[in-house]
Enzyme design. Structure first.
Site, PDB file in Angstrom:
ATOM      1  N   LYS A  76     -14.409 -66.215  71.508  1.00 38.58           N
ATOM      2  CA  LYS A  76     -14.011 -65.596  72.560  1.00 38.58           C
ATOM      3  C   LYS A  76     -15.006 -64.543  73.314  1.00 38.58           C
ATOM      4  O   LYS A  76     -14.596 -64.385  74.213  1.00 38.58           O
ATOM      5  CB  LYS A  76     -12.668 -64.728  71.934  1.00 38.58           C
ATOM      6  CG  LYS A  76     -11.799 -63.704  72.950  1.00 38.58           C
ATOM      7  CD  LYS A  76     -12.344 -62.482  72.761  1.00 38.58           C
ATOM      8  CE  LYS A  76     -11.433 -61.648  73.768  1.00 38.58           C
ATOM      9  NZ  LYS A  76     -10.982 -60.040  73.825  1.00 38.58           N
ATOM     10  N   ASP A 128      -7.675 -65.832  73.607  1.00 39.50           N
ATOM     11  CA  ASP A 128      -7.939 -64.559  72.322  1.00 39.50           C
ATOM     12  C   ASP A 128      -5.893 -65.202  72.431  1.00 39.50           C
ATOM     13  O   ASP A 128      -5.108 -66.428  72.242  1.00 39.50           O
ATOM     14  CB  ASP A 128      -7.262 -63.163  72.178  1.00 39.50           C
ATOM     15  CG  ASP A 128      -7.016 -62.856  73.790  1.00 39.50           C
ATOM     16  OD1 ASP A 128      -6.468 -63.711  74.581  1.00 39.50           O
ATOM     17  OD2 ASP A 128      -7.315 -61.616  74.492  1.00 39.50           O
TER      18      ASP A 128
END
Length: 423
Positions: A277, A296
């Site tokens: 991420k 996320d």
């Protein structure tokens, strides 16, 4: 005391750049979690640090207005920061090179007048907001392939992807691990205040540049940042800076603007505290990888709730496999600028913009209602046609019966023949 600039106070202190709101909305772009250095210092006025300078930005319908403050002082880089984040950085009094060599005098309102036109400032601004991309055209293209995006885009216009300085972007997003936007903002400000050179003080607020890699790699940084509430992230920040300097070079990150997305992402993942991420955030927001889709829990929920994406169903945690599958799903849907499209939906999903999101829901209901009315109207028309058809059939039947009743039961020839037989 130097005041934060306001367009309504002195327009002479501002420069302008043609840019409609459909191409850029400051509140959405600067407030959606891409960057953590901007604050609203007046109604619709955003002040922050970019390119080693302090800016205030605002906009009218077709114009982006900007004011750049003179760099007042630089107290150097604090090697070992203190526990109190409000304490001024210690160090040399060496002055930073200012935006312009022309001396600037504050006007009667305490707002600095702009220096002689410096094209560098406009270039910095255009590059930061990537104004060479026509956002309206991108929105139209995404909307043609995605009905849900088209509905969101009616309200959330002008969400642009920033092109940030890679070191600032990387270390800001290392702070983002298991965190929310307002807390990340506080951490980044404390990081800059403790380790970055001071640029200017405006209405009692000290503005600092982002720390250099050398400052972040100092051996005392981890303990300092733990005292400032960074927790386990303090170690990642110091170790990542140290690794870049020891194994690579200060310009190592910049070279990945010319590398492939996969190469850049995997290189970033070699740094402590950098997972998929964070790597995707840095790729998208500073390394020109427009198809990178940071995933996320919010984006995972969007994929499942709004698109019926089944990747990771039954799992409680977001794995690397699910991350890649969701990224590939959106890249297939939106194309080469998938990362930009993702930022619009991410922005719309934030709690701080829920009032705007409610407008989307109202529009959805209105559209459904209009579609329902069209169906009812169409259905009414069809029913009317059926009734007309039934009426026509009934009329024909009645006419036929009437003709049958009026017709003589026998023809004349047959009647004559019957009479002859009776005789």
């Amino acid at each position: 005391m130097l005041q934060h600039a306001l367009l309504s106070v002195s327009s002479k202190a501002w420069r302008e750049l043609s840019c409609p709101r459909s191409e850029l909305r400051l509140d959405l772009t600067l407030g959606c979690g891409q960057t953590f250095r901007w604050r609203e210092t007046g109604d619709g006025h955003w002040t922050g640090v970019m390119g080693g300078r302090v800016w205030t930005l605002t906009q009218t319908d077709d114009t982006l207005w900007y004011h750049v403050y003179e760099n007042q002082d630089n107290h150097g880089i604090r090697r070992v920061c203190e526990n109190d984040p409000g304490t001024e950085p210690a160090g040399s009094d060496k002055k930073l090179k200012c935006v312009s060599e022309v001396k600037q005098e504050p006007d009667e309102k305490g707002i600095e007048m702009p220096s002689v036109q410096d094209s560098t400032e406009e270039e910095l601004l255009r590059d930061y907001f990537q104004l060479n991309f026509q956002l309206e055209n991108l929105y139209k293209d995404w909307g043609r392939h995605d009905d849900h995006f088209r509905q969101i885009a009616r309200i959330f216009t002008g969400v642009r992807m920033l092109r940030q300085e890679p070191v600032e972007c990387l270390f800001s997003f290392i702070c983002s691990s298991n965190n929310h936007i307002s807390r990340i903002q506080g951490m980044v400000e404390r990081l800059c205040h403790s380790l970055g050179p001071r640029i200017a003080t405006i209405q009692g607020t000290h503005y600092h540049d982002f720390p250099t890699l050398q400052a972040l790699a100092d051996s005392g940084v981890e303990a300092c940042l733990r005292n400032l509430g960074f927790g386990y992230r303090a170690r990642f920040l110091q170790q990542s800076a140290q690794l870049i300097l020891d194994a690579h070079s200060p310009d190592w990150l910049l070279q990945f603007r010319r590398a492939s997305y996969e190469e850049a992402r995997e290189a970033l993942r070699t740094l402590p505290g950098v997972g998929l991420k964070v790597a995707d955030c840095v790729c998208l927001m500073s390394l020109d990888k427009l198809g990178a889709v940071p995933v996320d829990t919010h984006v995972w929920q969007i994929a499942k709730r709004d698109y019926g994406c089944s990747s990771g169903n039954g799992q409680k945690t977001l794995t690397d496999k699910v991350h890649r599958e969701i990224g590939d799903f959106f890249r297939q849907l939106w194309g080469p600028y998938a990362g930009w499209a993702h930022s619009v939906l991410f922005c719309a999903d934030l709690k701080k913009f829920q009032k705007l999101k409610e407008q989307v829901d109202v529009q959805k209901k209105k559209i459904k209602s209009e579609e329902g009315d069209q169906v009812v109207k169409k259905g009414g028309t069809e029913k009317k046609k059926v009734r007309q058809l039934e009426d026509n059939i009934t009329k024909k039947t009645i006419t036929a019966k009437k003709v049958k009743l009026e017709k003589p039961p026998h023809s004349r020839k047959r009647r004559v023949k019957e009479e002859e037989q009776r005789e």
